[in-house]
Write an enzyme that holds these catalytic residues in place. Structure first.
Site, PDB file in Angstrom:
ATOM      1  CE  LYS A 189      -5.935  -1.197   5.756  1.00 34.48           C
ATOM      2  NZ  LYS A 189      -5.159  -0.243   4.938  1.00 34.48           N
ATOM      3  CD  GLU A 222      -2.967   1.052   2.321  1.00 33.15           C
ATOM      4  OE1 GLU A 222      -2.809   0.234   3.239  1.00 33.15           O
ATOM      5  OE2 GLU A 222      -3.920   1.848   2.270  1.00 33.15           O
ATOM      6  CG  ASP A 230       1.794 -16.434  12.187  1.00 31.42           C
ATOM      7  OD1 ASP A 230       0.948 -15.747  11.606  1.00 31.42           O
ATOM      8  OD2 ASP A 230       1.582 -17.600  12.571  1.00 31.42           O
ATOM      9  CG  HIS A 255      -3.686   6.997   0.341  1.00 28.57           C
ATOM     10  ND1 HIS A 255      -2.791   6.023   0.723  1.00 28.57           N
ATOM     11  CD2 HIS A 255      -4.631   6.384  -0.410  1.00 28.57           C
ATOM     12  CE1 HIS A 255      -3.197   4.863   0.228  1.00 28.57           C
ATOM     13  NE2 HIS A 255      -4.296   5.054  -0.471  1.00 28.57           N
TER      14      HIS A 255
HETATM   15  C1  LIG Z   1       1.720  10.824   2.828  1.00 31.89           C
HETATM   16  C2  LIG Z   1       2.151  11.977   3.725  1.00 31.89           C
HETATM   17  C3  LIG Z   1       3.342  11.531   4.576  1.00 31.89           C
HETATM   18  C4  LIG Z   1       2.578  13.137   2.835  1.00 31.89           C
HETATM   19  O1  LIG Z   1       2.724  14.273   3.647  1.00 31.89           O
HETATM   20  P1  LIG Z   1       3.388  15.606   3.091  1.00 31.89           P
HETATM   21  O2  LIG Z   1       3.003  16.705   4.025  1.00 31.89           O
HETATM   22  O3  LIG Z   1       3.075  15.755   1.652  1.00 31.89           O
HETATM   23  O4  LIG Z   1       4.915  15.246   3.282  1.00 31.89           O
HETATM   24  P2  LIG Z   1       6.210  16.120   3.019  1.00 31.89           P
HETATM   25  O5  LIG Z   1       6.502  16.107   1.566  1.00 31.89           O
HETATM   26  O6  LIG Z   1       6.139  17.439   3.729  1.00 31.89           O
HETATM   27  O7  LIG Z   1       7.311  15.219   3.782  1.00 31.89           O
HETATM   28  C5  LIG Z   1       7.288  15.061   5.187  1.00 31.89           C
HETATM   29  C6  LIG Z   1       7.996  13.771   5.530  1.00 31.89           C
HETATM   30  O8  LIG Z   1       7.164  12.656   5.162  1.00 31.89           O
HETATM   31  C7  LIG Z   1       7.984  11.626   4.613  1.00 31.89           C
HETATM   32  N1  LIG Z   1       7.631  11.483   3.189  1.00 31.89           N
HETATM   33  C8  LIG Z   1       6.743  12.186   2.487  1.00 31.89           C
HETATM   34  N2  LIG Z   1       6.661  11.759   1.219  1.00 31.89           N
HETATM   35  C9  LIG Z   1       7.528  10.753   1.092  1.00 31.89           C
HETATM   36  C10 LIG Z   1       7.886   9.900   0.034  1.00 31.89           C
HETATM   37  N3  LIG Z   1       7.347  10.014  -1.170  1.00 31.89           N
HETATM   38  N4  LIG Z   1       8.808   8.957   0.271  1.00 31.89           N
HETATM   39  C11 LIG Z   1       9.362   8.810   1.497  1.00 31.89           C
HETATM   40  N5  LIG Z   1       9.066   9.607   2.536  1.00 31.89           N
HETATM   41  C12 LIG Z   1       8.151  10.571   2.350  1.00 31.89           C
HETATM   42  C13 LIG Z   1       9.417  12.051   4.796  1.00 31.89           C
HETATM   43  O9  LIG Z   1       9.885  11.579   6.043  1.00 31.89           O
HETATM   44  C14 LIG Z   1       9.300  13.544   4.818  1.00 31.89           C
HETATM   45  O10 LIG Z   1      10.330  14.179   5.533  1.00 31.89           O
HETATM   46  P3  LIG Z   1      11.836  14.231   4.966  1.00 31.89           P
HETATM   47  O11 LIG Z   1      12.497  13.023   5.484  1.00 31.89           O
HETATM   48  O12 LIG Z   1      11.744  14.234   3.450  1.00 31.89           O
HETATM   49  O13 LIG Z   1      12.388  15.495   5.520  1.00 31.89           O
HETATM   50  C15 LIG Z   1       0.994  12.446   4.654  1.00 31.89           C
HETATM   51  O14 LIG Z   1      -0.041  12.962   3.856  1.00 31.89           O
HETATM   52  C16 LIG Z   1       0.431  11.364   5.532  1.00 31.89           C
HETATM   53  O15 LIG Z   1       1.019  10.982   6.529  1.00 31.89           O
HETATM   54  N6  LIG Z   1      -0.774  10.851   5.197  1.00 31.89           N
HETATM   55  C17 LIG Z   1      -1.368   9.708   5.866  1.00 31.89           C
HETATM   56  C18 LIG Z   1      -1.118   8.493   5.015  1.00 31.89           C
HETATM   57  C19 LIG Z   1      -1.678   7.213   5.577  1.00 31.89           C
HETATM   58  O16 LIG Z   1      -2.152   7.112   6.678  1.00 31.89           O
HETATM   59  N7  LIG Z   1      -1.616   6.172   4.763  1.00 31.89           N
HETATM   60  C20 LIG Z   1      -2.131   4.882   5.072  1.00 31.89           C
HETATM   61  C21 LIG Z   1      -3.082   4.457   4.000  1.00 31.89           C
HETATM   62  S1  LIG Z   1      -4.733   5.010   4.333  1.00 31.89           S
HETATM   63  C22 LIG Z   1      -5.350   3.688   5.307  1.00 31.89           C
HETATM   64  O17 LIG Z   1      -5.268   2.576   4.886  1.00 31.89           O
HETATM   65  C23 LIG Z   1      -5.675   3.833   6.766  1.00 31.89           C
HETATM   66  C24 LIG Z   1      -6.730   4.744   7.307  1.00 31.89           C
HETATM   67  C25 LIG Z   1      -6.439   6.147   6.910  1.00 31.89           C
HETATM   68  O18 LIG Z   1      -8.021   4.429   6.832  1.00 31.89           O
HETATM   69  C26 LIG Z   1      -6.650   4.562   8.809  1.00 31.89           C
HETATM   70  C27 LIG Z   1      -7.616   5.391   9.583  1.00 31.89           C
HETATM   71  O19 LIG Z   1      -8.721   5.702   9.073  1.00 31.89           O
HETATM   72  O20 LIG Z   1      -7.302   5.692  10.772  1.00 31.89           O
HETATM   73  N1  LIG Z   2      -1.991 -20.208  16.144  1.00 29.11           N
HETATM   74  C1  LIG Z   2      -0.760 -19.878  15.716  1.00 29.11           C
HETATM   75  O1  LIG Z   2      -0.384 -18.709  15.745  1.00 29.11           O
HETATM   76  C2  LIG Z   2       0.169 -20.959  15.232  1.00 29.11           C
HETATM   77  C3  LIG Z   2       1.376 -20.588  14.674  1.00 29.11           C
HETATM   78  N2  LIG Z   2       2.276 -21.543  14.283  1.00 29.11           N
HETATM   79  C4  LIG Z   2       3.574 -21.227  13.685  1.00 29.11           C
HETATM   80  O2  LIG Z   2       4.582 -21.488  14.670  1.00 29.11           O
HETATM   81  C5  LIG Z   2       5.801 -20.865  14.271  1.00 29.11           C
HETATM   82  C6  LIG Z   2       6.484 -20.264  15.472  1.00 29.11           C
HETATM   83  O3  LIG Z   2       6.697 -21.243  16.455  1.00 29.11           O
HETATM   84  P1  LIG Z   2       7.997 -21.186  17.390  1.00 29.11           P
HETATM   85  O4  LIG Z   2       7.713 -22.020  18.591  1.00 29.11           O
HETATM   86  O5  LIG Z   2       8.369 -19.778  17.628  1.00 29.11           O
HETATM   87  O6  LIG Z   2       9.092 -21.834  16.435  1.00 29.11           O
HETATM   88  P2  LIG Z   2      10.146 -23.007  16.554  1.00 29.11           P
HETATM   89  O7  LIG Z   2       9.588 -24.185  17.250  1.00 29.11           O
HETATM   90  O8  LIG Z   2      10.658 -23.175  15.183  1.00 29.11           O
HETATM   91  O9  LIG Z   2      11.264 -22.312  17.446  1.00 29.11           O
HETATM   92  C7  LIG Z   2      11.251 -22.315  18.825  1.00 29.11           C
HETATM   93  C8  LIG Z   2      12.396 -23.185  19.340  1.00 29.11           C
HETATM   94  O10 LIG Z   2      13.637 -22.575  19.001  1.00 29.11           O
HETATM   95  C9  LIG Z   2      14.625 -22.958  19.945  1.00 29.11           C
HETATM   96  N3  LIG Z   2      15.384 -21.768  20.360  1.00 29.11           N
HETATM   97  C10 LIG Z   2      16.681 -21.499  20.039  1.00 29.11           C
HETATM   98  N4  LIG Z   2      17.067 -20.316  20.520  1.00 29.11           N
HETATM   99  C11 LIG Z   2      16.003 -19.792  21.178  1.00 29.11           C
HETATM  100  C12 LIG Z   2      15.778 -18.569  21.878  1.00 29.11           C
HETATM  101  N5  LIG Z   2      16.744 -17.640  22.035  1.00 29.11           N
HETATM  102  N6  LIG Z   2      14.551 -18.330  22.401  1.00 29.11           N
HETATM  103  C13 LIG Z   2      13.564 -19.235  22.257  1.00 29.11           C
HETATM  104  N7  LIG Z   2      13.718 -20.412  21.621  1.00 29.11           N
HETATM  105  C14 LIG Z   2      14.932 -20.694  21.068  1.00 29.11           C
HETATM  106  C15 LIG Z   2      13.889 -23.613  21.109  1.00 29.11           C
HETATM  107  O11 LIG Z   2      14.134 -24.988  21.241  1.00 29.11           O
HETATM  108  P3  LIG Z   2      14.780 -26.111  20.257  1.00 29.11           P
HETATM  109  O12 LIG Z   2      16.091 -25.600  19.733  1.00 29.11           O
HETATM  110  O13 LIG Z   2      14.904 -27.273  21.164  1.00 29.11           O
HETATM  111  O14 LIG Z   2      13.773 -26.365  19.166  1.00 29.11           O
HETATM  112  C16 LIG Z   2      12.408 -23.311  20.829  1.00 29.11           C
HETATM  113  O15 LIG Z   2      11.549 -24.295  21.284  1.00 29.11           O
HETATM  114  C17 LIG Z   2       5.426 -19.841  13.242  1.00 29.11           C
HETATM  115  O16 LIG Z   2       5.815 -20.328  11.970  1.00 29.11           O
HETATM  116  C18 LIG Z   2       3.898 -19.801  13.313  1.00 29.11           C
HETATM  117  O17 LIG Z   2       3.370 -19.421  12.072  1.00 29.11           O
HETATM  118  C19 LIG Z   2       2.043 -22.884  14.457  1.00 29.11           C
HETATM  119  C20 LIG Z   2       0.849 -23.295  14.985  1.00 29.11           C
HETATM  120  C21 LIG Z   2      -0.203 -22.370  15.383  1.00 29.11           C
END
Ligand SMILES: CC(C)(COP(=O)([O-])OP(=O)([O-])OC[C@H]1O[C@@H](n2cnc3c(N)ncnc32)[C@H](O)[C@@H]1OP(=O)([O-])[O-])[C@@H](O)C(=O)NCCC(=O)NCCSC(=O)C[C@@](C)(O)CC(=O)[O-]
Ligand SMILES: NC(=O)C1=CN([C@@H]2O[C@H](COP(=O)(O)OP(=O)(O)OC[C@H]3O[C@@H](n4cnc5c(N)ncnc54)[C@H](OP(=O)(O)O)[C@@H]3O)[C@@H](O)[C@H]2O)C=CC1
Length: 429
Positions: free
Chosen positions: A271, A87, A287, A385
């Protein structure tokens, strides 16, 4: 040991570069080498043989854009944030709000220990109240059994830490006892870990309760693994040439109020938060369905679905925003270690623990929400946007190469951001 170089997340003008030069700038800022550069560019990032080992019936790969959000400062440390999302305006919006926030010290985040729940459902228990107590009498034994297999996890200080028992006297299938295993999963998301433990305990639980165990699975309502982030700004930080910061702050607070009381608005508000969260979750190979499920279940925990953030005016007339939600993310396990680009994304983030990653992700969610509310409360969502979406429209109309930006600029300038208009401009040249 040499100290890692701190990242400077403020890369001014990044948007004006070509993707390849942007990647150079990002890698330079984060101190990443050529191999990580190649992985982040996407070229050969996921070999087909690896993809074939990840899921079933693999026929190919599906590419998505990866952008990098700049300006993030969380708990006093700078981060460049990889975001995989389809998006437009999401990466720009996050970067923009992070730029405003960093002037006031950035985001402050905290998190619970990485503790997950697994549920063991027991049916056919004639005395559920007494069965609950019998399970609790065997608490230490059950925990020891749960911890007997995963030596790696217990060696790291994780493992089963507690047992809860929930009794439902009246369900469509009779009384039900549900045991919860409370497990510290350290740096894993933890699903496989806790599922293995739950299955291991089932026979013992049947013996203790006299019932029949059915489900043995984690709960995605990870309410013991909450993460929190907050930001505080002076109203003047929201001033623009045409807007008064105090009005913008008040508008954000009023916009949030509707999401707090009205599920129709809360769904959209949340969202917008997930617009920030999911792309980082995806970029790091985590995940996102699990994170989504946890977030929305948490938002409905009172029985009424509500906003995951709160925006308030501070005593000095500024703006403060906060977010709290479950965040089950891993640095190990799942696809985090198998997808080479996810590994490179984690190196770009330079996070040391899953808890640090969770805190960052919460801050990005908060920033994203702030951007959307700021736009909605002032000029509306469409200007910013749609100006960025215009490039998608130009591509849909058939523009390629340099024509994409040229046509996008023309349809934005004309205020007619439609495929028809983009085609007209393309046909004219
Ligand atoms: C889109 C902006 C940021 C423009 O805003 P603007 O005022 O035109 O931005 P600007 O040109 O003055 O730039 C300000 C800064 O924005 C960044 N920026 C700005 N443009 C760019 C670009 N092209 N590429 C990379 N970075 C950009 C960048 O950090 C920049 O600073 P800089 O670093 O340049 O000094 C602003 O209008 C905004 O924040 N809008 C909101 C957008 C949004 O929420 N999008 C999500 C999609 S809509 C949705 O799905 C969700 C929603 C909305 O329904 C959720 C809800 O209802 O709560
Ligand atoms: N409802 C849900 O959300 C479900 C999600 N999943 C899936 O499960 C996956 C994630 O499961 P997850 O248990 O995290 O994965 P793994 O089982 O692959 O990894 C966990 C294992 O890694 C080992 N490990 C090594 N280093 C560390 C550390 N620093 N901290 C913790 N554990 C360590 C541990 O034991 P060892 O080395 O003995 O293995 C541990 O049991 C994802 O792919 C997810 O999509 C699966 C079922 C349901």
């Amino acid at each position: 040991m040499t100290k890692p170089t701190p990242v400077n997340a403020r890369i001014a003008g990044l948007r004006d570069l070509e993707p390849s030069a942007r990647l150079d700038a990002v890698c330079a800022a984060a101190g990443l080498d050529q191999s990580d550069r190649a992985l982040l560019s996407g070229a050969g990032a996921l070999p087909l043989a690896t993809a074939n080992g990840m899921i079933e019936n693999v026929v190919g790969k599906f590419e998505m854009p990866m952008g990098v959000a700049t300006n993030f400062c969380v708990n006093g440390k700078d981060y460049l944030i990889p975001m995989v999302v389809e998006e437009p305006s999401v990466v720009a919006a996050a970067s923009y709000m992070a730029r405003i926030a960093r002037a006031g010290g950035g985001f402050h985040a905290s998190a619970d220990d990485p503790v997950m729940r697994a549920q063991v459902q027991v049916l056919g228990v004639s005395d559920p109240a007494a069965a609950r107590l019998r399970i609790l009498e065997h608490r230490d034994e059950l925990m020891a059994l749960a911890n007997s297999k995963d030596k790696v996890l217990t060696g790291l200080g994780g493992g089963c830490k507690d047992i809860e028992v929930h009794v439902f006297d009246d369900t469509p299938v009779g009384p039900m006892v549900v045991l919860h295993l409370i497990v510290d999963v350290r740096d894993a998301m933890g699903a496989n870990t806790v599922n293995t433990m739950a299955e291991l305990l089932a026979p013992k639980v049947e013996t203790i309760t006299g019932g029949t165990v059915r489900l043995r699975i984690l709960s995605n309502l990870a309410d013991l693994r909450l993460v929190r982030a907050r930001v505080e700004l002076e109203a003047a930080a929201l001033d623009t040439d045409v807007l008064n910061g105090a009005d913008v702050a008040q508008g954000i607070v009023e916009a949030c109020a509707l999401a707090v009381i009205d599920p129709y608005r809360a769904a959209t508000h949340n969202k917008g938060i997930m617009n920030g969260i999911d792309p980082v979750v995806i970029a790091t190979g985590n995940d996102w369905r699990a994170v989504e499920a946890g977030a929305h279940a948490f938002a409905a925990r009172s029985g009424r679905y509500t906003a995951l953030t709160r925006w308030e005016r501070t005593a000095s007339g500024g703006l403060s925003g906060s977010i709290e939600l479950p965040m089950a993310l891993g640095l190990v396990g799942g696809a985090t270690r198998t997808h080479p680009a996810a590994q490179a994304a984690l190196r770009l983030l330079k996070v040391k623990t899953a808890t640090e990653l969770a805190q960052l992700v919460a801050a990005v969610g908060l920033a994203q929400n702030m951007a959307a509310l700021r736009a909605l409360a002032t000029e509306g969502i469409q200007r910013g946007h749609m100006a960025l979406h215009a490039r998608n429209i130009a591509i849909t109309a058939g523009a390629t190469g340099a024509d994409i930006d040229r046509v996008a600029r023309a349809i934005v300038a004309a205020g007619d951001i439609t495929v028809d208009h983009a085609r007209t401009i393309l046909d004219e040249t």
